[in-house]
Design a protein around this motif. Structure first.
Motif, PDB file in Angstrom:
ATOM      1  N   ASP A 157     -21.480  -8.456  18.055  1.00  0.00           N
ATOM      2  CA  ASP A 157     -21.140  -8.816  19.432  1.00  0.00           C
ATOM      3  C   ASP A 157     -19.681  -9.262  19.457  1.00  0.00           C
ATOM      4  O   ASP A 157     -19.381 -10.449  19.486  1.00  0.00           O
ATOM      5  N   TYR A 158     -18.784  -8.269  19.444  1.00  0.00           N
ATOM      6  CA  TYR A 158     -17.353  -8.561  19.378  1.00  0.00           C
ATOM      7  C   TYR A 158     -16.820  -8.866  20.765  1.00  0.00           C
ATOM      8  O   TYR A 158     -17.084  -8.137  21.725  1.00  0.00           O
ATOM      9  N   LEU A 159     -16.070  -9.976  20.877  1.00  0.00           N
ATOM     10  CA  LEU A 159     -15.507 -10.390  22.160  1.00  0.00           C
ATOM     11  C   LEU A 159     -14.103  -9.801  22.293  1.00  0.00           C
ATOM     12  O   LEU A 159     -13.160 -10.272  21.681  1.00  0.00           O
ATOM     13  N   GLY A 160     -13.984  -8.773  23.090  1.00  0.00           N
ATOM     14  CA  GLY A 160     -12.684  -8.121  23.254  1.00  0.00           C
ATOM     15  C   GLY A 160     -12.864  -6.622  23.368  1.00  0.00           C
ATOM     16  O   GLY A 160     -13.985  -6.097  23.448  1.00  0.00           O
ATOM     17  N   ASP A 161     -11.740  -5.915  23.388  1.00  0.00           N
ATOM     18  CA  ASP A 161     -11.776  -4.462  23.536  1.00  0.00           C
ATOM     19  C   ASP A 161     -12.354  -3.809  22.281  1.00  0.00           C
ATOM     20  O   ASP A 161     -11.956  -4.126  21.159  1.00  0.00           O
ATOM     21  N   VAL A 162     -13.287  -2.920  22.509  1.00  0.00           N
ATOM     22  CA  VAL A 162     -13.914  -2.165  21.420  1.00  0.00           C
ATOM     23  C   VAL A 162     -13.743  -0.680  21.696  1.00  0.00           C
ATOM     24  O   VAL A 162     -14.028  -0.208  22.803  1.00  0.00           O
ATOM     25  N   GLU A 163     -13.246   0.053  20.720  1.00  0.00           N
ATOM     26  CA  GLU A 163     -13.094   1.499  20.847  1.00  0.00           C
ATOM     27  C   GLU A 163     -14.282   2.192  20.193  1.00  0.00           C
ATOM     28  O   GLU A 163     -14.769   1.751  19.146  1.00  0.00           O
ATOM     29  N   VAL A 164     -14.717   3.263  20.816  1.00  0.00           N
ATOM     30  CA  VAL A 164     -15.755   4.105  20.230  1.00  0.00           C
ATOM     31  C   VAL A 164     -15.103   5.421  19.810  1.00  0.00           C
ATOM     32  O   VAL A 164     -14.580   6.164  20.647  1.00  0.00           O
ATOM     33  N   ARG A 165     -15.119   5.672  18.528  1.00  0.00           N
ATOM     34  CA  ARG A 165     -14.535   6.906  18.006  1.00  0.00           C
ATOM     35  C   ARG A 165     -15.663   7.879  17.713  1.00  0.00           C
ATOM     36  O   ARG A 165     -16.628   7.536  17.026  1.00  0.00           O
ATOM     37  N   PRO A 166     -15.565   9.103  18.248  1.00  0.00           N
ATOM     38  CA  PRO A 166     -16.707  10.026  18.205  1.00  0.00           C
ATOM     39  C   PRO A 166     -17.015  10.501  16.790  1.00  0.00           C
ATOM     40  O   PRO A 166     -16.175  10.444  15.882  1.00  0.00           O
ATOM     41  N   ALA A 167     -18.250  10.952  16.636  1.00  0.00           N
ATOM     42  CA  ALA A 167     -18.618  11.599  15.374  1.00  0.00           C
ATOM     43  C   ALA A 167     -17.677  12.776  15.141  1.00  0.00           C
ATOM     44  O   ALA A 167     -17.249  13.445  16.090  1.00  0.00           O
ATOM     45  N   ALA A 168     -17.330  13.032  13.882  1.00  0.00           N
ATOM     46  CA  ALA A 168     -16.313  14.054  13.619  1.00  0.00           C
ATOM     47  C   ALA A 168     -16.468  14.643  12.220  1.00  0.00           C
ATOM     48  O   ALA A 168     -16.994  13.996  11.309  1.00  0.00           O
ATOM     49  N   ARG A 169     -16.013  15.857  12.111  1.00  0.00           N
ATOM     50  CA  ARG A 169     -15.834  16.472  10.790  1.00  0.00           C
ATOM     51  C   ARG A 169     -14.647  15.785  10.134  1.00  0.00           C
ATOM     52  O   ARG A 169     -13.585  15.636  10.747  1.00  0.00           O
TER      53      ARG A 169
END
Length: 282
Positions: A206-218
């Motif tokens: 539960d991170y307080l702040g901006d969270v980036e989601v980076r997609p699944a990738a080769r």
């Protein structure tokens, strides 16, 4: 009252006998008395000896049962002094809720430990300086974008403090802190320093702040003996591999020191892993 005749102690047990009967220390019984949990049936005014009867043994049995349920002593005292069934129901319901929260937290910690153990075992078993193609899952991360040039993990201490600022728990742990180079710089062979510091987050964090989601990738990945200061030649190997197969960087690299000078004094054990998302060149 100073009379110490047997009329006051007939049928009563001395404190040492009660302690042995309940597998407790004499100190624990005295502590219960100080808290108002368990008053002796009789105290010899001359010797100070404590004596306990059937009522005290019953109370002590209740205390012992409630301690097994992990109720705080303050709540136990409230019950044994009031003998209120509704109060006991409320206390037990509150304790059940607390235990359930603890259980969920322990499960979360257990998953974290399993993830870290898997990373550590993978680092110890990795075939070094060998490039692999992998399908990396979607990742959640907190990112600090600034140029850094760390030679070891200690050089990132200020950035760690920035990522941890305002958090209610510590997120930085083995295998989830890393640095990255922007894909444009990887493509041009510019491996001088890094463009970001990132913190990988578990699905339960539960991170307080901006969270980036980076997609699944080769991705391409390589592990090597050393830390961030020895990474540049491995980026060159990765870039050569991409050129040979018409691949291009599709996102920032993820470079993580899995074993470094924070957890080992032996440089011969250091392992750093680089992962680069890739896509077919246009």
């Amino acid at each position: 009252m100073t009379d110490t005749s047997s009329e006051h102690t007939d049928g009563l047990l001395r404190i040492g006998e009660v302690a042995r009967l309940f597998n407790l220390s004499v100190g624990t019984l005295r502590h219960y008395e100080q808290l108002g949990l368990l008053e002796p049936a009789h105290i010899d005014p001359a010797s100070g000896y404590r004596y306990y009867g059937a009522r005290q043994l019953s109370t002590l049995n209740t205390i012992s049962n409630l301690r097994v349920l992990d109720l705080p002593l303050a709540q136990i005292r409230e019950f044994v002094t009031t003998r209120d069934v509704d109060l006991m129901q409320r206390q037990l319901a509150q304790q059940q809720e607390l235990i359930e929260r603890k259980r969920r937290e322990l499960e979360r910690v257990s998953r974290k430990i399993n993830n870290r153990l898997a990373l550590l075992r993978g680092a110890l078993d990795a075939e070094l300086d060998t490039i692999y193609e992998v399908n990396a899952p979607e990742l959640r991360c907190a990112v600090l974008r600034e140029r850094v040039n760390p030679t070891d993990a200690y050089a990132l201490e200020w950035q760690i403090r920035q990522l941890q600022k305002g958090q209610h728990e510590t997120f930085v742990f083995l295998g989830n802190l890393g640095v990255g180079i922007a894909p444009e710089r990887i493509a041009t062979g510019d491996f001088d320093g890094y463009d970001e510091v990132f913190l990988l987050l578990d699905d339960t964090d539960d991170y307080l702040g901006d969270v980036e989601v980076r997609p699944a990738a080769r991705c391409l990945t390589i592990s090597f003996r050393g830390t961030h200061g020895q990474a540049a030649p491995r980026y060159e190997l990765l870039l050569d591999y991409m050129h040979e197969r018409d691949l291009s960087p599709a996102g920032p690299s993820r470079e993580i020191a899995l074993i470094d000078d924070i957890i080992s004094d032996d440089p011969a054990t250091y392992v750093t892993q680089i992962t680069v998302p890739v896509t077919a060149s246009k």
